[in-house]
Write a protein that holds these residues in place. Structure first.
Motif, PDB file in Angstrom:
ATOM      1  N   UNK A 281       1.799   2.915 -10.747  1.00  0.00           N
ATOM      2  CA  UNK A 281       2.068   4.040  -9.857  1.00  0.00           C
ATOM      3  C   UNK A 281       3.511   4.463 -10.064  1.00  0.00           C
ATOM      4  N   UNK A 282       3.696   5.735 -10.441  1.00  0.00           N
ATOM      5  CA  UNK A 282       5.048   6.210 -10.725  1.00  0.00           C
ATOM      6  C   UNK A 282       5.532   7.306  -9.787  1.00  0.00           C
ATOM      7  N   UNK A 283       4.746   7.677  -8.792  1.00  0.00           N
ATOM      8  CA  UNK A 283       5.125   8.740  -7.860  1.00  0.00           C
ATOM      9  C   UNK A 283       5.526   8.139  -6.513  1.00  0.00           C
ATOM     10  N   UNK A 284       6.506   8.751  -5.873  1.00  0.00           N
ATOM     11  CA  UNK A 284       6.924   8.316  -4.551  1.00  0.00           C
ATOM     12  C   UNK A 284       5.778   8.492  -3.562  1.00  0.00           C
ATOM     13  N   UNK A 285       5.510   7.479  -2.744  1.00  0.00           N
ATOM     14  CA  UNK A 285       4.442   7.614  -1.756  1.00  0.00           C
ATOM     15  C   UNK A 285       4.813   8.591  -0.641  1.00  0.00           C
ATOM     16  N   UNK A 286       6.076   8.963  -0.560  1.00  0.00           N
ATOM     17  CA  UNK A 286       6.526   9.915   0.451  1.00  0.00           C
ATOM     18  C   UNK A 286       6.238  11.356   0.034  1.00  0.00           C
ATOM     19  N   UNK A 287       5.918  11.553  -1.241  1.00  0.00           N
ATOM     20  CA  UNK A 287       5.664  12.898  -1.760  1.00  0.00           C
ATOM     21  C   UNK A 287       4.270  13.059  -2.350  1.00  0.00           C
ATOM     22  N   UNK A 288       3.512  11.969  -2.438  1.00  0.00           N
ATOM     23  CA  UNK A 288       2.245  11.973  -3.153  1.00  0.00           C
ATOM     24  C   UNK A 288       1.325  10.916  -2.531  1.00  0.00           C
ATOM     25  N   UNK A 289       0.026  11.104  -2.580  1.00  0.00           N
ATOM     26  CA  UNK A 289      -0.897  10.113  -2.008  1.00  0.00           C
ATOM     27  C   UNK A 289      -1.473   9.167  -3.061  1.00  0.00           C
ATOM     28  N   UNK A 290      -0.818   9.071  -4.189  1.00  0.00           N
ATOM     29  CA  UNK A 290      -1.300   8.246  -5.295  1.00  0.00           C
ATOM     30  C   UNK A 290      -1.533   6.791  -4.874  1.00  0.00           C
ATOM     31  N   UNK A 291      -0.592   6.212  -4.158  1.00  0.00           N
ATOM     32  CA  UNK A 291      -0.715   4.807  -3.761  1.00  0.00           C
ATOM     33  C   UNK A 291      -1.918   4.601  -2.851  1.00  0.00           C
ATOM     34  N   UNK A 292      -2.072   5.419  -1.835  1.00  0.00           N
ATOM     35  CA  UNK A 292      -3.199   5.250  -0.915  1.00  0.00           C
ATOM     36  C   UNK A 292      -4.535   5.468  -1.619  1.00  0.00           C
ATOM     37  N   UNK A 293      -4.567   6.382  -2.562  1.00  0.00           N
ATOM     38  CA  UNK A 293      -5.789   6.604  -3.343  1.00  0.00           C
ATOM     39  C   UNK A 293      -6.081   5.390  -4.226  1.00  0.00           C
ATOM     40  N   UNK A 294      -5.063   4.870  -4.872  1.00  0.00           N
ATOM     41  CA  UNK A 294      -5.217   3.704  -5.742  1.00  0.00           C
ATOM     42  C   UNK A 294      -5.823   2.526  -4.980  1.00  0.00           C
ATOM     43  N   UNK A 295      -5.365   2.304  -3.767  1.00  0.00           N
ATOM     44  CA  UNK A 295      -5.825   1.154  -2.980  1.00  0.00           C
ATOM     45  C   UNK A 295      -7.342   1.181  -2.788  1.00  0.00           C
ATOM     46  N   UNK A 296      -7.900   2.342  -2.661  1.00  0.00           N
ATOM     47  CA  UNK A 296      -9.352   2.463  -2.465  1.00  0.00           C
ATOM     48  C   UNK A 296     -10.144   2.000  -3.684  1.00  0.00           C
ATOM     49  N   UNK A 297      -9.524   2.000  -4.857  1.00  0.00           N
ATOM     50  CA  UNK A 297     -10.222   1.652  -6.098  1.00  0.00           C
ATOM     51  C   UNK A 297      -9.887   0.266  -6.629  1.00  0.00           C
ATOM     52  N   UNK A 298      -9.012  -0.459  -5.957  1.00  0.00           N
ATOM     53  CA  UNK A 298      -8.624  -1.790  -6.430  1.00  0.00           C
ATOM     54  C   UNK A 298      -9.803  -2.749  -6.376  1.00  0.00           C
ATOM     55  N   UNK A 299      -9.945  -3.516  -7.427  1.00  0.00           N
ATOM     56  CA  UNK A 299     -10.908  -4.613  -7.471  1.00  0.00           C
ATOM     57  C   UNK A 299     -10.133  -5.903  -7.218  1.00  0.00           C
ATOM     58  N   UNK A 300     -10.778  -6.930  -6.682  1.00  0.00           N
ATOM     59  CA  UNK A 300     -10.076  -8.185  -6.435  1.00  0.00           C
ATOM     60  C   UNK A 300      -9.354  -8.683  -7.686  1.00  0.00           C
ATOM     61  N   UNK A 301      -8.103  -9.017  -7.505  1.00  0.00           N
ATOM     62  CA  UNK A 301      -7.293  -9.527  -8.604  1.00  0.00           C
ATOM     63  C   UNK A 301      -6.567  -8.480  -9.416  1.00  0.00           C
ATOM     64  N   UNK A 302      -6.894  -7.202  -9.240  1.00  0.00           N
ATOM     65  CA  UNK A 302      -6.196  -6.144  -9.983  1.00  0.00           C
ATOM     66  C   UNK A 302      -4.728  -6.100  -9.561  1.00  0.00           C
ATOM     67  N   UNK A 303      -3.801  -6.227 -10.509  1.00  0.00           N
ATOM     68  CA  UNK A 303      -2.395  -6.092 -10.162  1.00  0.00           C
ATOM     69  C   UNK A 303      -1.997  -4.616 -10.028  1.00  0.00           C
TER      70      UNK A 303
END
Length: 98
Positions: A5-27
């Protein structure tokens, strides 16, 4: 799969979107302005902790933290240098959240 993730979470929803797709153990690796997510005491701390509790390691690129003057990071987040970044990329398929 390594999620970068290279975008600030204060300006973009990339982090919150990523969390929905994480599989167990994914770094998750925060780079560039994405490192603002791991700064201690911000509103994303609870989300970082929920990711860690699901056994997903969280990393932040140390040179990017240093470049932004971030010295205090959320508990449980590990820092990596460029060599550590390369190691993570070699170990995992990469999904870059742009």
């Amino acid at each position: 799969m390594l999620h970068t993730i290279n975008k600030s979470p204060f300006e973009n929803n990339t982090f919150t979107t990523c969390v929905r797709f994480l599989q167990p153990g994914d770094p998750v690796l925060f780079i560039e302005d994405g490192v603002y997510a791991v700064q201690a005491g911000n509103r994303f701390g609870a989300l970082i902790q929920s990711v860690l509790k699901k056994n997903n390691p969280v990393y932040a690129l140390k040179p990017d933290l240093d470049a932004r003057g971030i010295s205090a990071i959320a508990e449980g987040v590990k820092t990596v240098d460029y060599a550590g970044f390369v190691d993570l990329v070699e170990e995992h398929q990469v999904n870059s959240w742009l």
